[in-house]
Design a protein around this motif. Structure first.
Motif, PDB file in Angstrom:
ATOM      1  N   THR A  97     -23.014 -27.557 -38.471  1.00  0.00           N
ATOM      2  CA  THR A  97     -23.498 -28.933 -38.638  1.00  0.00           C
ATOM      3  C   THR A  97     -25.002 -28.980 -38.868  1.00  0.00           C
ATOM      4  O   THR A  97     -25.522 -29.982 -39.359  1.00  0.00           O
ATOM      5  CB  THR A  97     -23.177 -29.773 -37.387  1.00  0.00           C
ATOM      6  OG1 THR A  97     -23.799 -29.160 -36.244  1.00  0.00           O
ATOM      7  CG2 THR A  97     -21.675 -29.843 -37.161  1.00  0.00           C
ATOM      8  N   GLY A  98     -25.694 -27.896 -38.495  1.00  0.00           N
ATOM      9  CA  GLY A  98     -27.128 -27.818 -38.743  1.00  0.00           C
ATOM     10  C   GLY A  98     -27.987 -28.664 -37.825  1.00  0.00           C
ATOM     11  O   GLY A  98     -29.186 -28.792 -38.050  1.00  0.00           O
ATOM     12  N   SER A  99     -27.386 -29.230 -36.777  1.00  0.00           N
ATOM     13  CA  SER A  99     -28.139 -30.160 -35.933  1.00  0.00           C
ATOM     14  C   SER A  99     -28.750 -29.507 -34.699  1.00  0.00           C
ATOM     15  O   SER A  99     -29.597 -30.099 -34.047  1.00  0.00           O
ATOM     16  CB  SER A  99     -27.230 -31.309 -35.487  1.00  0.00           C
ATOM     17  OG  SER A  99     -26.109 -30.803 -34.787  1.00  0.00           O
ATOM     18  N   ALA A 100     -28.332 -28.291 -34.369  1.00  0.00           N
ATOM     19  CA  ALA A 100     -28.797 -27.657 -33.135  1.00  0.00           C
ATOM     20  C   ALA A 100     -30.000 -26.763 -33.406  1.00  0.00           C
ATOM     21  O   ALA A 100     -30.006 -25.984 -34.363  1.00  0.00           O
ATOM     22  CB  ALA A 100     -27.673 -26.840 -32.518  1.00  0.00           C
ATOM     23  N   THR A 101     -31.017 -26.881 -32.566  1.00  0.00           N
ATOM     24  CA  THR A 101     -32.155 -25.967 -32.657  1.00  0.00           C
ATOM     25  C   THR A 101     -31.741 -24.614 -32.095  1.00  0.00           C
ATOM     26  O   THR A 101     -30.788 -24.505 -31.307  1.00  0.00           O
ATOM     27  CB  THR A 101     -33.348 -26.505 -31.856  1.00  0.00           C
ATOM     28  OG1 THR A 101     -32.995 -26.542 -30.458  1.00  0.00           O
ATOM     29  CG2 THR A 101     -33.727 -27.907 -32.307  1.00  0.00           C
ATOM     30  N   SER A 102     -32.452 -23.574 -32.497  1.00  0.00           N
ATOM     31  CA  SER A 102     -32.128 -22.232 -32.002  1.00  0.00           C
ATOM     32  C   SER A 102     -32.322 -22.155 -30.492  1.00  0.00           C
ATOM     33  O   SER A 102     -31.584 -21.457 -29.790  1.00  0.00           O
ATOM     34  CB  SER A 102     -32.987 -21.187 -32.703  1.00  0.00           C
ATOM     35  OG  SER A 102     -34.362 -21.458 -32.516  1.00  0.00           O
ATOM     36  N   GLU A 103     -33.324 -22.889 -29.991  1.00  0.00           N
ATOM     37  CA  GLU A 103     -33.565 -22.903 -28.544  1.00  0.00           C
ATOM     38  C   GLU A 103     -32.389 -23.534 -27.795  1.00  0.00           C
ATOM     39  O   GLU A 103     -31.942 -23.016 -26.768  1.00  0.00           O
ATOM     40  CB  GLU A 103     -34.848 -23.681 -28.251  1.00  0.00           C
ATOM     41  CG  GLU A 103     -35.244 -23.693 -26.780  1.00  0.00           C
ATOM     42  CD  GLU A 103     -36.520 -24.489 -26.532  1.00  0.00           C
ATOM     43  OE1 GLU A 103     -36.950 -24.548 -25.365  1.00  0.00           O
ATOM     44  OE2 GLU A 103     -37.064 -25.062 -27.494  1.00  0.00           O
ATOM     45  N   LYS A 104     -31.873 -24.634 -28.337  1.00  0.00           N
ATOM     46  CA  LYS A 104     -30.739 -25.302 -27.706  1.00  0.00           C
ATOM     47  C   LYS A 104     -29.493 -24.428 -27.775  1.00  0.00           C
ATOM     48  O   LYS A 104     -28.740 -24.317 -26.805  1.00  0.00           O
ATOM     49  CB  LYS A 104     -30.485 -26.641 -28.399  1.00  0.00           C
ATOM     50  CG  LYS A 104     -29.416 -27.492 -27.728  1.00  0.00           C
ATOM     51  CD  LYS A 104     -29.359 -28.857 -28.382  1.00  0.00           C
ATOM     52  CE  LYS A 104     -28.400 -29.780 -27.658  1.00  0.00           C
ATOM     53  NZ  LYS A 104     -28.349 -31.117 -28.297  1.00  0.00           N
ATOM     54  N   LEU A 105     -29.278 -23.792 -28.913  1.00  0.00           N
ATOM     55  CA  LEU A 105     -28.126 -22.911 -29.081  1.00  0.00           C
ATOM     56  C   LEU A 105     -28.184 -21.760 -28.092  1.00  0.00           C
ATOM     57  O   LEU A 105     -27.182 -21.420 -27.447  1.00  0.00           O
ATOM     58  CB  LEU A 105     -28.083 -22.386 -30.514  1.00  0.00           C
ATOM     59  CG  LEU A 105     -26.966 -21.396 -30.849  1.00  0.00           C
ATOM     60  CD1 LEU A 105     -25.603 -22.044 -30.651  1.00  0.00           C
ATOM     61  CD2 LEU A 105     -27.110 -20.874 -32.271  1.00  0.00           C
ATOM     62  N   THR A 106     -29.361 -21.174 -27.933  1.00  0.00           N
ATOM     63  CA  THR A 106     -29.521 -20.059 -27.001  1.00  0.00           C
ATOM     64  C   THR A 106     -29.244 -20.512 -25.564  1.00  0.00           C
ATOM     65  O   THR A 106     -28.581 -19.807 -24.791  1.00  0.00           O
ATOM     66  CB  THR A 106     -30.942 -19.479 -27.098  1.00  0.00           C
ATOM     67  OG1 THR A 106     -31.157 -19.008 -28.427  1.00  0.00           O
ATOM     68  CG2 THR A 106     -31.136 -18.335 -26.112  1.00  0.00           C
ATOM     69  N   GLY A 107     -29.746 -21.706 -25.211  1.00  0.00           N
ATOM     70  CA  GLY A 107     -29.538 -22.214 -23.855  1.00  0.00           C
ATOM     71  C   GLY A 107     -28.065 -22.436 -23.533  1.00  0.00           C
ATOM     72  O   GLY A 107     -27.590 -22.044 -22.452  1.00  0.00           O
ATOM     73  N   ILE A 108     -27.342 -23.027 -24.458  1.00  0.00           N
ATOM     74  CA  ILE A 108     -25.923 -23.293 -24.212  1.00  0.00           C
ATOM     75  C   ILE A 108     -25.115 -22.001 -24.260  1.00  0.00           C
ATOM     76  O   ILE A 108     -24.176 -21.814 -23.489  1.00  0.00           O
ATOM     77  CB  ILE A 108     -25.401 -24.335 -25.221  1.00  0.00           C
ATOM     78  CG1 ILE A 108     -25.962 -25.702 -24.834  1.00  0.00           C
ATOM     79  CG2 ILE A 108     -23.877 -24.373 -25.266  1.00  0.00           C
ATOM     80  CD1 ILE A 108     -25.551 -26.843 -25.716  1.00  0.00           C
ATOM     81  N   ALA A 109     -25.493 -21.075 -25.153  1.00  0.00           N
ATOM     82  CA  ALA A 109     -24.813 -19.782 -25.202  1.00  0.00           C
ATOM     83  C   ALA A 109     -24.971 -19.038 -23.882  1.00  0.00           C
ATOM     84  O   ALA A 109     -24.023 -18.416 -23.372  1.00  0.00           O
ATOM     85  CB  ALA A 109     -25.354 -18.945 -26.353  1.00  0.00           C
ATOM     86  N   ASN A 110     -26.165 -19.106 -23.284  1.00  0.00           N
ATOM     87  CA  ASN A 110     -26.379 -18.481 -21.979  1.00  0.00           C
ATOM     88  C   ASN A 110     -25.584 -19.185 -20.890  1.00  0.00           C
ATOM     89  O   ASN A 110     -24.998 -18.543 -20.015  1.00  0.00           O
ATOM     90  CB  ASN A 110     -27.870 -18.499 -21.625  1.00  0.00           C
ATOM     91  CG  ASN A 110     -28.663 -17.492 -22.420  1.00  0.00           C
ATOM     92  OD1 ASN A 110     -28.151 -16.444 -22.804  1.00  0.00           O
ATOM     93  ND2 ASN A 110     -29.929 -17.795 -22.682  1.00  0.00           N
ATOM     94  N   GLU A 111     -25.570 -20.505 -20.942  1.00  0.00           N
ATOM     95  CA  GLU A 111     -24.848 -21.276 -19.933  1.00  0.00           C
ATOM     96  C   GLU A 111     -23.355 -20.951 -19.952  1.00  0.00           C
ATOM     97  O   GLU A 111     -22.716 -20.867 -18.905  1.00  0.00           O
ATOM     98  CB  GLU A 111     -25.057 -22.776 -20.190  1.00  0.00           C
ATOM     99  CG  GLU A 111     -24.384 -23.678 -19.162  1.00  0.00           C
ATOM    100  CD  GLU A 111     -24.593 -25.154 -19.473  1.00  0.00           C
ATOM    101  OE1 GLU A 111     -24.009 -25.989 -18.768  1.00  0.00           O
ATOM    102  OE2 GLU A 111     -25.347 -25.475 -20.421  1.00  0.00           O
TER     103      GLU A 111
END
Length: 255
Positions: A97-111
């Protein structure tokens, strides 16, 4: 700030007829912030139809759905089948979708403990990994309400327990409401605040309690479930025949 008493989403008196058949009749449902509600019912009970109505994908013949202003919904489907000839890594899938920042993606991937999977092809994931990725995609929307359709589909029993614990932690951390859809309460009961049981209409709704052999619940789901479920106390004044039609339940009136 929204009042915690005001539901994020509520449905009143929902009814719909599809292909000449009453699929839902007089259904009420609500989910508030910080609350996990589980919608259960046998196959063919109308759960998927109700969810489509709640998501605005289907218009009911009667009743209404009310959403809080600017409500953001994250939806997790039962399972997503990707063709083998469509090579997508987990990271590519999550950023479609192109809406997620890399920082947000990394945070949720870690979570969700899927950071080690980001470079893996979607087609190589196990059932539990696949469901965590779908959950991550729903969380990337920063939702007020998570709608999870059979979230443990294709996951083994140990993975199911871990996934339900994860959903509870997500609710606590993100302070969102959660609506889970299931036909099996084997492990759901420990991870839910309220249960609504439907079989075309609302049969019962209440809070999970201690393990029970309540005859009304067993009518729908079978006696083999009684030894492994934490059920909630409720009362039916009717049964269903093999076609799902309501039959007055006079035999149980003696209590």
């Amino acid at each position: 700030m929204n009042s915690p008493q005001e539901p994020l989403i509520s449905a009143q008196d929902i009814g719909i007829r599809l292909n000449g058949r009453d699929v839902l009749e007089r259904v009420d449902l609500s989910v508030s912030r910080n609350e996990i509600v589980t919608l259960i019912g046998p196959n063919g009970a109308g759960k998927t139809t109700l969810v489509r109505i709640l998501l605005g994908l289907l218009q009911p013949d009667r009743g209404s759905v009310h959403l809080q202003d600017d409500l953001k919904i994250g939806y997790m489907p039962q399972r997503l089948s990707l063709p083998d000839n469509l090579p997508l890594t987990v990271q590519q899938f999550l950023t479609l979708t192109g809406s997620a920042t890399s920082e947000k993606l990394t945070g949720i991937a870690n979570e969700l403990n899927i950071n080690h999977l980001l470079k893996s092809p979607m087609q190589t994931l196990s059932g539990g990994e696949h469901q965590r990725v779908l959950l991550a995609r729903a969380l990337l929307r920063d939702p007020d309400l998570l709608v999870l359709d059979e979230p443990v589909q294709g996951v083994d029993v140990t993975g199911q327990s871990e996934l339900y614990s994860l959903i509870t932690r997500i609710r606590d951390q993100h302070q969102c409401g959660v609506l889970m859809i299931s036909h099996d309460l084997h492990l759901v009961m420990a991870a839910t605040d309220r249960v609504t049981c439907i079989n075309r209409h609302v049969c019962c709704s209440g809070h999970p309690e201690a393990v029970s052999r309540h005859p009304a619940y067993l009518e729908l789901f079978g006696a083999h479930t009684s030894s492994k479920l934490a059920v909630y106390t409720h009362h039916h004044d009717h049964t269903h025949d093999i076609h799902g039609a309501v039959v007055p339940d006079e035999e149980h009136h003696h209590g």
